[in-house]
Design an enzyme around this catalytic site. Structure first.
Site, PDB file in Angstrom:
ATOM      1  N   LYS A 177     -11.854  21.601  -1.940  1.00 36.21           N
ATOM      2  CA  LYS A 177     -10.555  21.637  -2.610  1.00 36.21           C
ATOM      3  C   LYS A 177     -10.522  20.568  -3.692  1.00 36.21           C
ATOM      4  O   LYS A 177     -10.381  19.387  -3.418  1.00 36.21           O
ATOM      5  CB  LYS A 177      -9.393  21.414  -1.647  1.00 36.21           C
ATOM      6  CG  LYS A 177      -8.081  21.831  -2.328  1.00 36.21           C
ATOM      7  CD  LYS A 177      -6.860  21.071  -1.897  1.00 36.21           C
ATOM      8  CE  LYS A 177      -6.716  19.709  -2.484  1.00 36.21           C
ATOM      9  NZ  LYS A 177      -6.449  19.668  -3.950  1.00 36.21           N
ATOM     10  N   GLY A 230     -10.025   9.829  -2.597  1.00 35.75           N
ATOM     11  CA  GLY A 230      -8.700   9.828  -3.209  1.00 35.75           C
ATOM     12  C   GLY A 230      -7.981   8.533  -2.894  1.00 35.75           C
ATOM     13  O   GLY A 230      -8.615   7.515  -2.636  1.00 35.75           O
ATOM     14  N   SER A 231      -6.658   8.599  -2.870  1.00 38.78           N
ATOM     15  CA  SER A 231      -5.883   7.375  -2.675  1.00 38.78           C
ATOM     16  C   SER A 231      -5.915   6.920  -1.218  1.00 38.78           C
ATOM     17  O   SER A 231      -6.068   7.728  -0.304  1.00 38.78           O
ATOM     18  CB  SER A 231      -4.438   7.606  -3.105  1.00 38.78           C
ATOM     19  OG  SER A 231      -3.854   8.625  -2.314  1.00 38.78           O
ATOM     20  N   THR A 232      -5.738   5.633  -1.010  1.00 36.98           N
ATOM     21  CA  THR A 232      -5.701   5.072   0.339  1.00 36.98           C
ATOM     22  C   THR A 232      -4.544   5.677   1.129  1.00 36.98           C
ATOM     23  O   THR A 232      -4.678   5.997   2.309  1.00 36.98           O
ATOM     24  CB  THR A 232      -5.595   3.535   0.245  1.00 36.98           C
ATOM     25  OG1 THR A 232      -6.842   3.055  -0.270  1.00 36.98           O
ATOM     26  CG2 THR A 232      -5.356   2.892   1.601  1.00 36.98           C
ATOM     27  N   GLU A 233      -3.417   5.862   0.462  1.00 36.25           N
ATOM     28  CA  GLU A 233      -2.248   6.426   1.125  1.00 36.25           C
ATOM     29  C   GLU A 233      -2.544   7.821   1.699  1.00 36.25           C
ATOM     30  O   GLU A 233      -2.276   8.095   2.866  1.00 36.25           O
ATOM     31  CB  GLU A 233      -1.131   6.493   0.084  1.00 36.25           C
ATOM     32  CG  GLU A 233       0.230   6.776   0.619  1.00 36.25           C
ATOM     33  CD  GLU A 233       1.164   7.186  -0.519  1.00 36.25           C
ATOM     34  OE1 GLU A 233       0.947   6.762  -1.668  1.00 36.25           O
ATOM     35  OE2 GLU A 233       2.097   7.960  -0.243  1.00 36.25           O
ATOM     36  N   GLY A 235      -5.487   9.055   2.202  1.00 36.21           N
ATOM     37  CA  GLY A 235      -6.565   8.887   3.183  1.00 36.21           C
ATOM     38  C   GLY A 235      -6.013   8.656   4.583  1.00 36.21           C
ATOM     39  O   GLY A 235      -6.521   9.200   5.564  1.00 36.21           O
ATOM     40  N   GLU A 252     -13.417   7.905   1.123  1.00 32.93           N
ATOM     41  CA  GLU A 252     -13.764   6.992   0.020  1.00 32.93           C
ATOM     42  C   GLU A 252     -12.477   6.823  -0.763  1.00 32.93           C
ATOM     43  O   GLU A 252     -12.028   7.745  -1.421  1.00 32.93           O
ATOM     44  CB  GLU A 252     -14.895   7.590  -0.814  1.00 32.93           C
ATOM     45  CG  GLU A 252     -15.614   6.544  -1.648  1.00 32.93           C
ATOM     46  CD  GLU A 252     -15.074   6.463  -3.046  1.00 32.93           C
ATOM     47  OE1 GLU A 252     -14.174   5.614  -3.278  1.00 32.93           O
ATOM     48  OE2 GLU A 252     -15.532   7.230  -3.900  1.00 32.93           O
ATOM     49  N   CYS A 286     -12.503   4.402  -9.119  1.00 27.19           N
ATOM     50  CA  CYS A 286     -12.164   3.759  -7.842  1.00 27.19           C
ATOM     51  C   CYS A 286     -12.740   2.352  -7.773  1.00 27.19           C
ATOM     52  O   CYS A 286     -12.143   1.458  -7.185  1.00 27.19           O
ATOM     53  CB  CYS A 286     -12.606   4.612  -6.665  1.00 27.19           C
ATOM     54  SG  CYS A 286     -14.272   5.231  -6.798  1.00 27.19           S
ATOM     55  N   GLU A 385      -3.624  -0.954  -6.713  1.00 20.83           N
ATOM     56  CA  GLU A 385      -4.520  -0.188  -7.575  1.00 20.83           C
ATOM     57  C   GLU A 385      -3.697   0.452  -8.695  1.00 20.83           C
ATOM     58  O   GLU A 385      -2.737   1.172  -8.430  1.00 20.83           O
ATOM     59  CB  GLU A 385      -5.218   0.892  -6.758  1.00 20.83           C
ATOM     60  CG  GLU A 385      -6.236   1.664  -7.556  1.00 20.83           C
ATOM     61  CD  GLU A 385      -7.063   2.616  -6.697  1.00 20.83           C
ATOM     62  OE1 GLU A 385      -6.488   3.405  -5.938  1.00 20.83           O
ATOM     63  OE2 GLU A 385      -8.309   2.558  -6.801  1.00 20.83           O
TER      64      GLU A 385
HETATM   65  P1  NAI Z   1      -4.337  11.726  -4.214  1.00 19.14           P
HETATM   66  O1  NAI Z   1      -4.972  10.899  -3.162  1.00 19.14           O
HETATM   67  O2  NAI Z   1      -3.013  12.342  -3.951  1.00 19.14           O
HETATM   68  O3  NAI Z   1      -5.358  12.931  -4.606  1.00 19.14           O
HETATM   69  C1  NAI Z   1      -6.691  13.050  -4.187  1.00 19.14           C
HETATM   70  C2  NAI Z   1      -6.923  14.415  -3.554  1.00 19.14           C
HETATM   71  O4  NAI Z   1      -6.221  14.500  -2.331  1.00 19.14           O
HETATM   72  C3  NAI Z   1      -6.435  15.603  -4.397  1.00 19.14           C
HETATM   73  O5  NAI Z   1      -7.342  16.665  -4.251  1.00 19.14           O
HETATM   74  C4  NAI Z   1      -5.117  15.931  -3.731  1.00 19.14           C
HETATM   75  O6  NAI Z   1      -4.720  17.266  -3.930  1.00 19.14           O
HETATM   76  C5  NAI Z   1      -5.448  15.686  -2.284  1.00 19.14           C
HETATM   77  N1  NAI Z   1      -4.298  15.461  -1.412  1.00 19.14           N
HETATM   78  C6  NAI Z   1      -3.091  14.918  -1.726  1.00 19.14           C
HETATM   79  N2  NAI Z   1      -2.281  14.909  -0.653  1.00 19.14           N
HETATM   80  C7  NAI Z   1      -2.979  15.464   0.377  1.00 19.14           C
HETATM   81  C8  NAI Z   1      -2.697  15.734   1.748  1.00 19.14           C
HETATM   82  N3  NAI Z   1      -1.511  15.444   2.288  1.00 19.14           N
HETATM   83  N4  NAI Z   1      -3.647  16.298   2.512  1.00 19.14           N
HETATM   84  C9  NAI Z   1      -4.851  16.591   1.988  1.00 19.14           C
HETATM   85  N5  NAI Z   1      -5.177  16.374   0.703  1.00 19.14           N
HETATM   86  C10 NAI Z   1      -4.260  15.805  -0.104  1.00 19.14           C
HETATM   87  O7  NAI Z   1      -4.275  10.872  -5.515  1.00 19.14           O
HETATM   88  P2  NAI Z   1      -3.198  11.002  -6.707  1.00 19.14           P
HETATM   89  O8  NAI Z   1      -1.823  11.145  -6.146  1.00 19.14           O
HETATM   90  O9  NAI Z   1      -3.648  12.079  -7.597  1.00 19.14           O
HETATM   91  O10 NAI Z   1      -3.340   9.592  -7.413  1.00 19.14           O
HETATM   92  C11 NAI Z   1      -2.552   8.501  -6.959  1.00 19.14           C
HETATM   93  C12 NAI Z   1      -3.313   7.226  -6.948  1.00 19.14           C
HETATM   94  O11 NAI Z   1      -4.403   7.339  -6.046  1.00 19.14           O
HETATM   95  C13 NAI Z   1      -3.955   6.839  -8.265  1.00 19.14           C
HETATM   96  O12 NAI Z   1      -3.074   6.176  -9.080  1.00 19.14           O
HETATM   97  C14 NAI Z   1      -5.076   5.943  -7.790  1.00 19.14           C
HETATM   98  O13 NAI Z   1      -4.586   4.664  -7.564  1.00 19.14           O
HETATM   99  C15 NAI Z   1      -5.488   6.554  -6.468  1.00 19.14           C
HETATM  100  N6  NAI Z   1      -6.688   7.408  -6.590  1.00 19.14           N
HETATM  101  C16 NAI Z   1      -7.879   6.904  -6.189  1.00 19.14           C
HETATM  102  C17 NAI Z   1      -9.022   7.643  -6.343  1.00 19.14           C
HETATM  103  C18 NAI Z   1     -10.358   7.127  -5.961  1.00 19.14           C
HETATM  104  O14 NAI Z   1     -11.366   7.585  -6.480  1.00 19.14           O
HETATM  105  N7  NAI Z   1     -10.459   6.215  -5.043  1.00 19.14           N
HETATM  106  C19 NAI Z   1      -9.005   8.971  -6.964  1.00 19.14           C
HETATM  107  C20 NAI Z   1      -7.683   9.437  -7.313  1.00 19.14           C
HETATM  108  C21 NAI Z   1      -6.583   8.659  -7.136  1.00 19.14           C
END
Ligand code: NAI
Ligand code: MG
Length: 484
Positions: A177, A230-233, A235, A252, A286, A385
């Site tokens: 996804k 993705g985000s820690t939250e 995660g 990660e 990240c 972050e």
């Molecule tokens: P996010 O963590 O929401 O998105 C990452 C992935 O998780 C996307 O594919 C999203 O659709 C999916 N996702 C979101 N909610 C989910 C859930 N409840 N269950 C399963 N999958 C879910 O990140 P977002 O909101 O796009 O960005 C917010 C902040 O997160 C950024 O400002 C940044 O600080 C951080 N981030 C960190 C990343 C990294 O590489 N460590 C990558 C992207 C964002």
């Protein structure tokens, strides 16, 4: 460019969402809609998981000769390489990063990644163990099964490759996804995998939103493991939701990585390194070196040179060769970044340069390279972050002070150390709580070197063959009586 992929990829075929729903994916440099993409919801995730389950039962995949599996991965690398121009253009249109970064950095690393894991495919083996009694004991390394892979928008194809390549190399089936902001290259990856001969259901791609498609994948009883970036939250949510079915989880997550500049460093190199550390990929990285820690004696000099370098980072059309900073991925992310700029000012950090939006022909989500100096570790811009081109420069007094500030964070993804003192460099590398430490360099990656977090930056490693075995295989112990 061939047609823009915009439907779900399930069992080696394009499909509309069962609900008929679609969502727009937008070019952040222009604000224009690139295409509308089928939006997977739980019923579509069900179909994709069923297809992956079927692939795991299909002898064509389950019993595939490992050398053949290796060959398929190698062919996929070739196909990605042959289509690199198109894929890089799709990535840049979707994400806003410069075409240079997509074409010259992301795509070559994706190709290398598939080749590296092609090499792993026929080297997955167990061991023979000397046990008590008249017994033979040996282990088998078997695939975990159906892997749900959830990826973010900052390195859409690269981060998909980091997980898809090892998962397939070890004989699993995948439901991927991609992030809703950047679904296009993942869809092409699915299509190319089919074209080179991966059996139906081995790699399925279901674009959609996190709380619907992502969560459905995490909760699905027929998914055996989740690999998430993705985000820690989010995660934390993934881990909680995966608990009901006791899935194997690897995360990660985010970071607030310190880039530590000692007074005895080659200052010019350190300035360059600090600059790539935070401005590469618009700071949507990240491992971004978002906290730049600088030793007092060189502090003023460093800030001046760093600010000058930031000012030279041309913001502009990502397709232009001269552009160094492309567009922030989305309007939402732009607002988040600008919110942090305001917070830095309000908390008394000194805005040295940037801190402003920019446009190209009046359009797009652009932010100038931003440097805050005189930041204290307590300020939000030093703790949270930002995921944008915003550096927080923090002065320090000595080695202990540097290490103490560096480790004063919930995160532990990466760190940089700049010094000419070899002993000090290695000592500090040992003291830092982070999954990666770069000495006199920053942002280096290789398919062979493990990458992942300490603390709330997550657990599990991407890249490297050992990490792949850990994440994507499980060990079976087989006992044989030798006396009957
Ligand atoms: P996010 O963590 O929401 O998105 C990452 C992935 O998780 C996307 O594919 C999203 O659709 C999916 N996702 C979101 N909610 C989910 C859930 N409840 N269950 C399963 N999958 C879910 O990140 P977002 O909101 O796009 O960005 C917010 C902040 O997160 C950024 O400002 C940044 O600080 C951080 N981030 C960190 C990343 C990294 O590489 N460590 C990558 C992207 C964002
Ligand atoms: Mg989100």
């Amino acid at each position: 460019m061939s047609e823009i992929p915009n439907r779900l990829w399930i069992a080696n075929a394009w499909a509309d969402a069962r609900s008929g729903a679609t969502f727009a994916t937008t070019n952040p440099a222009t604000g224009e809609v690139i295409t509308r993409v089928a939006e997977a919801r739980s019923e579509d995730v069900d179909l994709a998981v069923e297809a992956a389950r079927a692939a795991m039962r299909d002898p064509a995949w389950r019993r595939m000769n490992p050398h053949t599996r290796a060959e398929l991965l190698w062919k996929l690398a070739d196909a990605l390489e042959a289509n690199a121009d198109e894929l890089a253009a799709l990535e840049t249109a979707d994400n806003g990063k410069t075409y240079f970064e997509s074409r010259k950095v992301d795509l070559p690393s994706v190709v290398e990644n598939f080749r590296y894991f092609a090499g792993v495919a026929d080297k997955v083996h167990g061991s023979t163990i000397p046990v008590a009694g008249p017994h033979l004991n040996y282990t088998l390394r078997e695939p975990v099964g159906v892997i749900g892979i959830i990826t973010p928008w900052n390195f859409p194809l690269s981060l998909a490759a980091w997980k898809v390549a090892p998962a397939l190399a070890t004989g699993n089936a995948v439901v991927l996804k991609p992030a809703e902001q950047t679904p296009l290259t993942a869809l092409r990856l699915g299509e190319l995998a089919a074209q080179v001969g991966f059996p139906a259901g081995v790699l399925n791609v279901v674009p959609g939103f996190g709380p619907t498609a992502g969560s459905a994948l995490v909760r699905h009883p027929d998914v055996d493991a989740i690999a998430f970036t993705g985000s820690t939250e989010v995660g934390k949510t993934v881990m909680r939701e995966a608990a009901d079915t006791l899935k194997k989880v690897s995360l990660e997550l985010g970071g607030k990585s310190p880039n530590i500049v000692f007074a005895d460093a080659d200052l010019k190199e350190a300035v360059k390194g600090a600059s790539t550390g935070i401005f590469y990929g618009k700071g949507e990285v990240c491992a971004a070196g978002s906290r730049v820690l600088v030793e007092r004696p060189v502090y003023d000099d460093f800030v001046a040179q760093f600010a000058a370098r930031a000012q030279s980072m041309t913001v502009g059309d990502p397709m232009q060769k001269s552009t160094r900073l492309g567009a922030i991925v989305s309007a939402e992310q732009l607002e988040r970044v600008m919110g942090y700029v305001e917070s830095g000012k309000a908390e008394g950090a000194r805005l040295v340069t940037g801190g402003e939006r920019a446009t190209v022909n009046g359009k797009g989500n652009f932010v100038k390279a931003t440097v805050f100096a005189d930041v204290t570790p307590e300020m939000r811009i030093a703790r949270e972050e930002i995921f944008g081109p915003v550096a927080a420069v923090i002065p320090f007094e000595d080695v202990d002070d540097a290490v103490s500030i560096a480790n004063r964070t919930i995160y532990g993804l990466a760190a940089g150390v700049w010094t000419r003192d070899v002993g000090k460099a290695h000592r500090v590398a040992q003291e830092i709580h982070a999954g990666t430490v770069w000495i006199n360099t920053y942002n280096q990656y290789d398919s062979a070197s493990p990458f992942g977090g300490y603390k709330q930056s997550g657990f599990g490693r991407d890249l490297g063959w050992e990490a792949a075995l850990e994440k994507y295989t499980q060990v079976k112990s087989v006992w044989v009586a030798l006396d009957r």
